[in-house]
Motif scaffolding. Structure first.
Motif, PDB file in Angstrom:
ATOM      1  N   PRO A   1      61.839  59.458  61.802  1.00  0.00           N
ATOM      2  CA  PRO A   1      60.626  59.007  62.493  1.00  0.00           C
ATOM      3  C   PRO A   1      59.466  58.669  61.569  1.00  0.00           C
ATOM      4  CG  PRO A   1      60.975  61.360  62.818  1.00  0.00           C
ATOM      5  CD  PRO A   1      62.230  60.822  62.201  1.00  0.00           C
ATOM      6  N   ALA A   2      59.230  59.471  60.532  1.00  0.00           N
ATOM      7  CA  ALA A   2      58.093  59.198  59.650  1.00  0.00           C
ATOM      8  C   ALA A   2      58.327  57.930  58.837  1.00  0.00           C
ATOM      9  CB  ALA A   2      57.837  60.381  58.720  1.00  0.00           C
ATOM     10  N   ALA A   3      59.550  57.743  58.352  1.00  0.00           N
ATOM     11  CA  ALA A   3      59.857  56.523  57.593  1.00  0.00           C
ATOM     12  C   ALA A   3      59.636  55.284  58.444  1.00  0.00           C
ATOM     13  CB  ALA A   3      61.298  56.578  57.087  1.00  0.00           C
ATOM     14  N   ILE A   4      60.107  55.333  59.684  1.00  0.00           N
ATOM     15  CA  ILE A   4      59.930  54.182  60.566  1.00  0.00           C
ATOM     16  C   ILE A   4      58.464  54.015  60.937  1.00  0.00           C
ATOM     17  CG2 ILE A   4      60.509  53.244  62.839  1.00  0.00           C
ATOM     18  CD1 ILE A   4      63.293  54.478  62.460  1.00  0.00           C
ATOM     19  N   ALA A   5      57.742  55.126  61.110  1.00  0.00           N
ATOM     20  CA  ALA A   5      56.304  55.024  61.381  1.00  0.00           C
ATOM     21  C   ALA A   5      55.588  54.315  60.240  1.00  0.00           C
ATOM     22  CB  ALA A   5      55.711  56.413  61.596  1.00  0.00           C
ATOM     23  N   GLY A   6      55.939  54.665  58.990  1.00  0.00           N
ATOM     24  CA  GLY A   6      55.315  54.013  57.848  1.00  0.00           C
ATOM     25  C   GLY A   6      55.600  52.520  57.808  1.00  0.00           C
ATOM     26  N   LEU A   7      56.839  52.142  58.112  1.00  0.00           N
ATOM     27  CA  LEU A   7      57.193  50.720  58.159  1.00  0.00           C
ATOM     28  C   LEU A   7      56.489  50.025  59.320  1.00  0.00           C
ATOM     29  CD1 LEU A   7      60.978  51.104  57.344  1.00  0.00           C
ATOM     30  CD2 LEU A   7      59.336  49.813  55.966  1.00  0.00           C
ATOM     31  N   ASP A   8      56.406  50.696  60.450  1.00  0.00           N
ATOM     32  CA  ASP A   8      55.702  50.160  61.619  1.00  0.00           C
ATOM     33  C   ASP A   8      54.233  49.880  61.294  1.00  0.00           C
ATOM     34  OD1 ASP A   8      55.492  50.401  64.985  1.00  0.00           O
ATOM     35  OD2 ASP A   8      53.739  51.123  63.888  1.00  0.00           O
ATOM     36  N   ILE A   9      53.575  50.836  60.634  1.00  0.00           N
ATOM     37  CA  ILE A   9      52.169  50.642  60.262  1.00  0.00           C
ATOM     38  C   ILE A   9      52.031  49.466  59.294  1.00  0.00           C
ATOM     39  CG2 ILE A   9      50.201  51.684  59.051  1.00  0.00           C
ATOM     40  CD1 ILE A   9      51.276  54.435  60.082  1.00  0.00           C
ATOM     41  N   ALA A  10      52.915  49.412  58.305  1.00  0.00           N
ATOM     42  CA  ALA A  10      52.851  48.320  57.327  1.00  0.00           C
ATOM     43  C   ALA A  10      53.077  46.965  57.989  1.00  0.00           C
ATOM     44  CB  ALA A  10      53.880  48.551  56.223  1.00  0.00           C
ATOM     45  N   LEU A  11      54.005  46.895  58.929  1.00  0.00           N
ATOM     46  CA  LEU A  11      54.264  45.638  59.635  1.00  0.00           C
ATOM     47  C   LEU A  11      53.056  45.228  60.473  1.00  0.00           C
ATOM     48  CD1 LEU A  11      57.941  46.308  60.720  1.00  0.00           C
ATOM     49  CD2 LEU A  11      57.190  44.345  59.349  1.00  0.00           C
ATOM     50  N   HIS A  12      52.458  46.168  61.178  1.00  0.00           N
ATOM     51  CA  HIS A  12      51.268  45.836  61.972  1.00  0.00           C
ATOM     52  C   HIS A  12      50.105  45.418  61.074  1.00  0.00           C
ATOM     53  CE1 HIS A  12      53.368  47.781  65.356  1.00  0.00           C
ATOM     54  NE2 HIS A  12      52.538  47.102  66.116  1.00  0.00           N
ATOM     55  N   ASP A  13      49.941  46.100  59.946  1.00  0.00           N
ATOM     56  CA  ASP A  13      48.893  45.713  58.996  1.00  0.00           C
ATOM     57  C   ASP A  13      49.132  44.299  58.494  1.00  0.00           C
ATOM     58  OD1 ASP A  13      46.578  46.210  57.356  1.00  0.00           O
ATOM     59  OD2 ASP A  13      47.905  46.594  55.655  1.00  0.00           O
ATOM     60  N   LEU A  14      50.382  43.989  58.177  1.00  0.00           N
ATOM     61  CA  LEU A  14      50.739  42.661  57.688  1.00  0.00           C
ATOM     62  C   LEU A  14      50.464  41.592  58.740  1.00  0.00           C
ATOM     63  CD1 LEU A  14      52.034  40.868  55.523  1.00  0.00           C
ATOM     64  CD2 LEU A  14      54.275  41.519  56.435  1.00  0.00           C
ATOM     65  N   VAL A  15      50.890  41.829  59.977  1.00  0.00           N
ATOM     66  CA  VAL A  15      50.679  40.854  61.049  1.00  0.00           C
ATOM     67  C   VAL A  15      49.185  40.653  61.309  1.00  0.00           C
ATOM     68  CG1 VAL A  15      50.954  40.487  63.531  1.00  0.00           C
ATOM     69  CG2 VAL A  15      52.914  41.177  62.152  1.00  0.00           C
ATOM     70  N   GLY A  16      48.422  41.737  61.339  1.00  0.00           N
ATOM     71  CA  GLY A  16      46.982  41.601  61.537  1.00  0.00           C
ATOM     72  C   GLY A  16      46.318  40.791  60.444  1.00  0.00           C
ATOM     73  N   LYS A  17      46.764  41.001  59.210  1.00  0.00           N
ATOM     74  CA  LYS A  17      46.192  40.237  58.092  1.00  0.00           C
ATOM     75  C   LYS A  17      46.612  38.772  58.144  1.00  0.00           C
ATOM     76  CE  LYS A  17      45.719  44.158  54.925  1.00  0.00           C
ATOM     77  NZ  LYS A  17      46.340  44.927  53.815  1.00  0.00           N
ATOM     78  N   LEU A  18      47.851  38.507  58.523  1.00  0.00           N
ATOM     79  CA  LEU A  18      48.300  37.115  58.637  1.00  0.00           C
ATOM     80  C   LEU A  18      47.531  36.370  59.724  1.00  0.00           C
ATOM     81  CD1 LEU A  18      52.139  37.702  58.243  1.00  0.00           C
ATOM     82  CD2 LEU A  18      50.703  36.379  56.672  1.00  0.00           C
ATOM     83  N   LEU A  19      47.169  37.083  60.799  1.00  0.00           N
ATOM     84  CA  LEU A  19      46.398  36.477  61.885  1.00  0.00           C
ATOM     85  C   LEU A  19      44.891  36.600  61.681  1.00  0.00           C
ATOM     86  CD1 LEU A  19      48.474  37.759  64.943  1.00  0.00           C
ATOM     87  CD2 LEU A  19      48.481  35.455  63.967  1.00  0.00           C
ATOM     88  N   ASN A  20      44.494  37.371  60.653  1.00  0.00           N
ATOM     89  CA  ASN A  20      43.086  37.618  60.334  1.00  0.00           C
ATOM     90  C   ASN A  20      42.342  38.279  61.502  1.00  0.00           C
ATOM     91  OD1 ASN A  20      40.887  37.616  58.558  1.00  0.00           O
ATOM     92  ND2 ASN A  20      40.089  35.701  59.403  1.00  0.00           N
ATOM     93  N   VAL A  21      42.990  39.312  62.095  1.00  0.00           N
ATOM     94  CA  VAL A  21      42.343  40.080  63.164  1.00  0.00           C
ATOM     95  C   VAL A  21      42.588  41.570  62.921  1.00  0.00           C
ATOM     96  CG1 VAL A  21      42.516  38.267  64.915  1.00  0.00           C
ATOM     97  CG2 VAL A  21      44.370  39.940  64.688  1.00  0.00           C
ATOM     98  N   PRO A  22      41.629  42.430  63.283  1.00  0.00           N
ATOM     99  CA  PRO A  22      41.875  43.874  63.214  1.00  0.00           C
ATOM    100  C   PRO A  22      42.877  44.290  64.286  1.00  0.00           C
ATOM    101  CG  PRO A  22      39.739  43.431  64.204  1.00  0.00           C
ATOM    102  CD  PRO A  22      40.264  42.114  63.740  1.00  0.00           C
ATOM    103  N   LEU A  23      43.515  45.426  64.074  1.00  0.00           N
ATOM    104  CA  LEU A  23      44.563  45.840  65.007  1.00  0.00           C
ATOM    105  C   LEU A  23      44.048  46.033  66.421  1.00  0.00           C
ATOM    106  CD1 LEU A  23      46.954  48.295  63.136  1.00  0.00           C
ATOM    107  CD2 LEU A  23      47.084  45.823  63.410  1.00  0.00           C
ATOM    108  N   TYR A  24      42.843  46.573  66.595  1.00  0.00           N
ATOM    109  CA  TYR A  24      42.354  46.779  67.959  1.00  0.00           C
ATOM    110  C   TYR A  24      42.291  45.461  68.716  1.00  0.00           C
ATOM    111  CZ  TYR A  24      37.637  45.279  66.531  1.00  0.00           C
ATOM    112  OH  TYR A  24      36.563  44.556  66.053  1.00  0.00           O
ATOM    113  N   LYS A  25      41.976  44.381  68.019  1.00  0.00           N
ATOM    114  CA  LYS A  25      41.937  43.066  68.658  1.00  0.00           C
ATOM    115  C   LYS A  25      43.351  42.571  68.938  1.00  0.00           C
ATOM    116  CE  LYS A  25      38.533  40.446  67.619  1.00  0.00           C
ATOM    117  NZ  LYS A  25      37.574  39.530  66.941  1.00  0.00           N
ATOM    118  N   LEU A  26      44.276  42.841  68.022  1.00  0.00           N
ATOM    119  CA  LEU A  26      45.679  42.493  68.236  1.00  0.00           C
ATOM    120  C   LEU A  26      46.215  43.216  69.478  1.00  0.00           C
ATOM    121  CD1 LEU A  26      48.080  40.932  66.854  1.00  0.00           C
ATOM    122  CD2 LEU A  26      48.667  43.110  65.781  1.00  0.00           C
ATOM    123  N   PHE A  27      45.756  44.459  69.708  1.00  0.00           N
ATOM    124  CA  PHE A  27      46.188  45.227  70.874  1.00  0.00           C
ATOM    125  C   PHE A  27      45.389  44.897  72.132  1.00  0.00           C
ATOM    126  CE2 PHE A  27      47.311  48.745  67.641  1.00  0.00           C
ATOM    127  CZ  PHE A  27      48.584  48.229  67.468  1.00  0.00           C
ATOM    128  N   GLY A  28      44.334  44.078  72.000  1.00  0.00           N
ATOM    129  CA  GLY A  28      43.519  43.721  73.156  1.00  0.00           C
ATOM    130  C   GLY A  28      42.590  44.826  73.608  1.00  0.00           C
TER     131      GLY A  28
END
Length: 339
Positions: free
Chosen positions: A93-120
């Motif tokens: 679970p922790a390994a996947i959580a770390g990858l999950d966070i990194a993927l969300h960080d990457l997607v937010g940066k590619l879209l140039n939006v903070p995560l709260y905005k990505l989540f609406g």
């Protein structure tokens, strides 16, 4: 996607003990995960716990290395990627959580939006976080209480002899909201006795009073006390929640046990459907994982996102706390910066 990991040891400001652990922790290590796609870097943090599936720093690094072929070349396929990771590594679970966070960080940066905005979500609706006081002597705890005066909500670790006296001593010196967490430390009848005694000190809730998987025990406790009961060790993923209906009033979600932001959001929605309130908590992570979790906090009833406040060498700047309230960064992705 390119991946890399490195280990960082986070130092506790104070020795930190809970009821189901004999020794007090003075440090805890995390694996920092770096994913790179088209020159953009996403960062994640994984902090394993032996309590959950026996994960270690070494096993996290192995999972990240073995996960490379499953990441593909399109980070926007979050559901597909995380489905494959969960199916391939069911006890990480922790390994996947770390990858999950990194993927969300990457997607937010590619879209140039903070995560709260990505989540609406509305960043103005973040809650106040609690500040945790670990198990210690009454004098040591009261000394830490003085240093925590700026926080309007306290989480007090209990579950050992003398815990009622501890809470009494804190209440005599503080009018803060008090939540207590027994971390599986009591038996069923003992929990009923302790909680009814603690009620005199105006506690808001009791977290995980008894060992996990004793649903009838939780139900008996809930039926015999007036204070709301919250599950933590019993609430790992959304699949655990149906069994808790009628046994508890609330659950505590943690990224490192539920496998990341995607599943945390699923748990929040599921718990609310079942009429349970939701806290988002933490292990002993840095501001990287804490800030990631905080982006979901506008959905919460309670927050316990204070691990970054309890370490002395936080490597990141991210979410801030003002009068107890979580203040989210506006930067893209998770929004942390290196110190």
């Amino acid at each position: 996607m390119k991946t890399a990991t490195h280990i960082i040891t986070l130092k506790s400001r104070y020795p930190f003990r809970i009821a189901r652990r004999k020794e007090a922790l003075t440090e805890k290590s995390s694996v920092m995960i770096r994913l790179e796609h088209e020159g953009v870097v996403g960062l994640g943090e994984a902090q394993p716990s032996l309590y959950y599936y026996g994960e270690t720093i070494e096993s996290v690094q192995q999972v990240v290395e073995q996960a490379i072929p499953l990441l593909g070349d399109n980070p926007f396929l979050l559901e597909d990627i995380l489905h494959e990771l969960n199916a391939t590594f069911p006890e990480a679970p922790a390994a996947i959580a770390g990858l999950d966070i990194a993927l969300h960080d990457l997607v937010g940066k590619l879209l140039n939006v903070p995560l709260y905005k990505l989540f609406g979500l509305n960043p103005q609706k973040t809650p106040q976080t609690s500040y945790t006081l670990g198990i210690d002597t009454i004098p040591a705890t009261l000394e830490r209480l003085e240093a925590a005066r700026q926080y309007p909500i306290l989480k007090v670790k209990v579950g050992l002899p003398g815990d009622v006296e501890m809470v009494k001593a804190i209440r005599e010196r503080s009018d803060a909201i008090i939540r207590v967490d027994a971390n599986c430390g009591w038996g069923v009848d003992e929990a009923i006795e302790r909680i009814n005694a603690l009620e005199a000190y105006n506690i808001e809730l009791v977290e995980q009073p008894i060992a996990a998987k004793n649903y009838e025990g939780l139900r008996k406790i809930r039926d015999n006390v007036n204070v709301p009961i919250m599950a933590d060790e019993d609430a790992i993923t959304s699949e655990d929640l149906p069994a808790l209906v009628g046994c508890v009033d609330a659950i505590n979600i943690k990224l490192m046990k539920c496998r990341g932001l995607r599943e945390a959001r699923r748990m929040i929605d599921t718990a609310h459907i079942f009429g349970m309130k939701v806290m988002l908590g933490c292990m002993s992570e840095s501001s990287l994982a804490i800030t990631a979790a905080a982006h979901l906090s506008p959905l919460l009833d309670y927050a316990d996102l204070d691990a970054n406040l309890l370490i002395s060498n936080d490597p990141f700047n991210g979410v801030k706390v003002r009068d107890g309230k979580l203040m989210l960064p506006d930067r893209s992705g998770v929004g942390v910066l290196p110190v």
